[in-house]
Design an enzyme around this catalytic site. Structure first.
Site, PDB file in Angstrom:
ATOM      1  N   THR A   1       7.530 -36.302 -85.439  1.00 60.26           N
ATOM      2  CA  THR A   1       8.046 -36.425 -86.805  1.00 60.26           C
ATOM      3  C   THR A   1       9.368 -37.177 -86.910  1.00 60.26           C
ATOM      4  OG1 THR A   1       8.792 -34.127 -86.511  1.00 60.26           O
ATOM      5  CG2 THR A   1       6.812 -34.477 -87.810  1.00 60.26           C
TER       6      THR A   1
ATOM      7  N   HIS B   1      17.930 -71.161 -61.610  1.00 61.73           N
ATOM      8  CA  HIS B   1      19.222 -71.762 -61.955  1.00 61.73           C
ATOM      9  C   HIS B   1      19.002 -72.883 -62.976  1.00 61.73           C
ATOM     10  CE1 HIS B   1      23.277 -73.348 -61.380  1.00 61.73           C
ATOM     11  NE2 HIS B   1      22.737 -74.570 -61.297  1.00 61.73           N
TER      12      HIS B   1
ATOM     13  N   GLU C   1      36.189 -43.300 -83.844  1.00 61.17           N
ATOM     14  CA  GLU C   1      35.389 -42.586 -82.841  1.00 61.17           C
ATOM     15  C   GLU C   1      36.195 -41.421 -82.304  1.00 61.17           C
ATOM     16  OE1 GLU C   1      33.143 -40.827 -80.559  1.00 61.17           O
ATOM     17  OE2 GLU C   1      32.160 -42.603 -81.387  1.00 61.17           O
TER      18      GLU C   1
ATOM     19  N   GLY D   1      31.962 -43.501 -86.142  1.00 62.80           N
ATOM     20  CA  GLY D   1      31.114 -43.432 -84.962  1.00 62.80           C
ATOM     21  C   GLY D   1      31.119 -44.739 -84.210  1.00 62.80           C
TER      22      GLY D   1
ATOM     23  N   ALA E   1      13.266 -46.253 -79.340  1.00 64.82           N
ATOM     24  CA  ALA E   1      11.863 -46.529 -79.663  1.00 64.82           C
ATOM     25  C   ALA E   1      11.010 -46.643 -78.415  1.00 64.82           C
ATOM     26  CB  ALA E   1      11.768 -47.806 -80.488  1.00 64.82           C
TER      27      ALA E   1
ATOM     28  N   CYS F   1      28.650 -49.576 -83.376  1.00 61.82           N
ATOM     29  CA  CYS F   1      29.106 -50.850 -82.793  1.00 61.82           C
ATOM     30  C   CYS F   1      28.235 -52.012 -83.233  1.00 61.82           C
ATOM     31  CB  CYS F   1      29.146 -50.752 -81.272  1.00 61.82           C
ATOM     32  SG  CYS F   1      30.566 -49.809 -80.659  1.00 61.82           S
TER      33      CYS F   1
ATOM     34  N   VAL G   1      26.150 -46.638 -80.382  1.00 65.06           N
ATOM     35  CA  VAL G   1      25.293 -47.815 -80.494  1.00 65.06           C
ATOM     36  C   VAL G   1      25.204 -48.323 -81.925  1.00 65.06           C
ATOM     37  CG1 VAL G   1      22.941 -48.672 -80.215  1.00 65.06           C
ATOM     38  CG2 VAL G   1      23.946 -47.197 -78.461  1.00 65.06           C
ATOM     39  N   ILE G   2      24.831 -47.452 -82.860  1.00 61.77           N
ATOM     40  CA  ILE G   2      24.633 -47.879 -84.250  1.00 61.77           C
ATOM     41  C   ILE G   2      25.941 -48.363 -84.860  1.00 61.77           C
ATOM     42  CG2 ILE G   2      23.962 -47.114 -86.563  1.00 61.77           C
ATOM     43  CD1 ILE G   2      22.054 -45.110 -85.179  1.00 61.77           C
TER      44      ILE G   2
END
Length: 457
Positions: free
Chosen positions: A141, A436, A199, A176, A311, A182, A179-180
């Site tokens: 859910t 390279h 933060e 915050g 995900a 930043c 991840v989100i």
């Protein structure tokens, strides 16, 4: 649908990344599947998370490239960002992927059941008055943005509302620095917004390796992103001109809008889970290591299970449970070995143990590390990025952690996760060829250095 079956081998509650992965893999094993979804197939990732956020970040990258084009000998005029057009571009990407997913599920003969489901017994889910039976039930859910009780408005928003803005805010406070936070701070800065991150923990992206954190904070400062770490916020309130955030130490910050990016909570309330004996802890479903809830043949996967809310973790768990139901005894992938990418500028990628975590697990005197500076990498110089690749190894043993930071460095997480999950030794990677000029060469250089035979170091 009048001809909709009501009994299935596998009944999945939730059509996000985890749920639809479980459904697709189950039908591949010849099992009948019912997939219940009250909103849109694809869930948070497709509609309000991964995909739309990365579309915004691509637009942000183009804005930065336009501003800095003369550095590369290309004359471009940066005239600004049309957020309505950015949103239109984002919506087009999402719509295309949604159409593709819906078609795939139909083609694979997954029975999609539209409506809000509720677990009413160990093998039944009720959807809008109709009961569906599953020999096996999979709960998926998903999650939603935490708000810490803050009243949301046009000025105090979560990532969902931020993705629908049709204007560029002049200034923003981001609550915050994970991840989100930043990622949005990075995109907004590229769009021309003045950003401040608050933060409460001692650093930005606190779950990353200290070397990566140091590099990110240094680069954010150069980009003009302000951040205050080590003190939690106490109050957020609207003002006549925008918002005012007060910290626990009394310090205040003001901006046009405030993004609440303090993490995501499990969506489990109101589905009847506890009524059927399923254990919840702070809203999360508690399972054993094989994702079984301990009740009947009921499993839980994705963001409702404690751990990384990613995900691809959801995909993996959906596949895992489908294989488990099919009797194939799939291999457990621990969260520590799941690849992670933060798509800010510069990007961050990591898999496995950070240096402090490795020292705690194996002993400080048993760990060896190497850091390869991207200044020595030709492709990184062409892209104009600094950064590093860091490898953490056990002396005489495998590489247990790979971390990196730099423009587009997230693309290297594929090799990084193979190195860690296949328990490769430094000499295994050092002898492999890395094309390279690519940023991928930095992975090889780091491995050679960890092996004790650096080429360019």
């Amino acid at each position: 649908m009048a001809d909709q079956p009501q009994e299935f081998d596998v009944l999945v509650l939730g059509g996000g990344s985890a749920g639809y992965a479980a459904a697709l893999r189950s039908v591949q094993h010849g099992l009948t599947v019912g997939l219940i979804e009250k909103d849109k197939l694809g869930g948070t990732c497709l509609h309000w998370g991964c995909i739309p956020t990365k579309a915004y970040l691509h637009s942000a990258e183009l804005a930065d490239e336009a501003r800095n084009s003369e550095k590369y000998g290309v004359k471009m005029n940066f005239e600004g960002v049309d957020m309505a057009k950015v949103r239109e571009y984002k919506d087009g990407i999402v719509a295309g992927k949604y159409k593709g997913l819906s078609g795939l599920l139909k083609m694979r003969k997954v029975n999609v059941i539209s409506g809000e489901g509720k677990l009413v017994s160990e093998n039944e889910i009720e959807v809008d008055g109709t009961r569906y039976t599953g020999k096996n039930i999979v709960l998926a859910t998903g999650s939603t943005s935490k708000t810490f009780g803050l009243p949301l408005s046009k000025k105090i928003i979560t990532s969902t509302e931020a993705l629908e803005l049709d204007y560029t805010p002049k200034s923003a406070i981001v609550l915050g620095g994970g991840v989100i936070g930043c990622e949005f701070a990075s995109a907004w800065t590229s769009f021309g917004t003045e950003v401040t991150i608050i933060e409460g923990l001692p650093s930005l992206v606190p779950n990353e390796d200290p070397s990566i954190v140091k590099q990110l904070e240094r680069t954010f400062k150069k980009r003009g992103i302000t951040f205050n770490t080590g003190t939690f916020f106490n109050e957020v309130k609207e003002t006549e001109d925008g918002v005012k955030v007060t910290l626990e130490d009394g310090k205040t910050f003001e901006a046009e809008i405030c993004l609440v990016a303090v993490g995501r909570g499990a969506v489990t309330e109101g589905f009847g889970f506890e009524d059927q004996g399923i254990t919840l802890d702070r809203g999360f479903v508690i399972t054993d290591e094989r994702l079984h809830t301990g009740v009947g043949n009921i499993y839980a996967i994705g963001d409702i299970v404690p751990g990384l809310q990613l995900a691809h973790r959801g995909y993996q768990q959906g596949i895992f449970v489908a294989e488990e139901i099919a009797g194939n005894n799939p291999m457990i992938v621990e969260d520590i070995n799941i690849p992670k990418v933060t798509y800010c500028e510069p990007e961050i990628m990591s898999v496995g143990y950070t240096q402090p975590a490795a020292e705690e697990k194996y002993g400080k005197d048993q760990i060896e590390i190497t850091e390869y500076n991207l200044a020595g990498n030709g492709k990184s110089s062409i892209l104009g990025t600094g950064g590093l690749i860091k490898m953490v190894g056990v002396k005489g043993g495998p590489i247990v952690g790979v971390h990196g930071i730099g423009t587009r460095i997230g693309e290297q997480v594929g090799e990084a996760q193979l190195i860690v999950n296949w328990e490769a030794y430094p000499e295994d990677v050092a002898t492999l060829l890395h094309a390279h000029p690519t940023q991928n060469e930095a992975m090889g250089e780091a491995a050679m250095a960890l092996f004790g035979h650096p080429l360019h170091g």
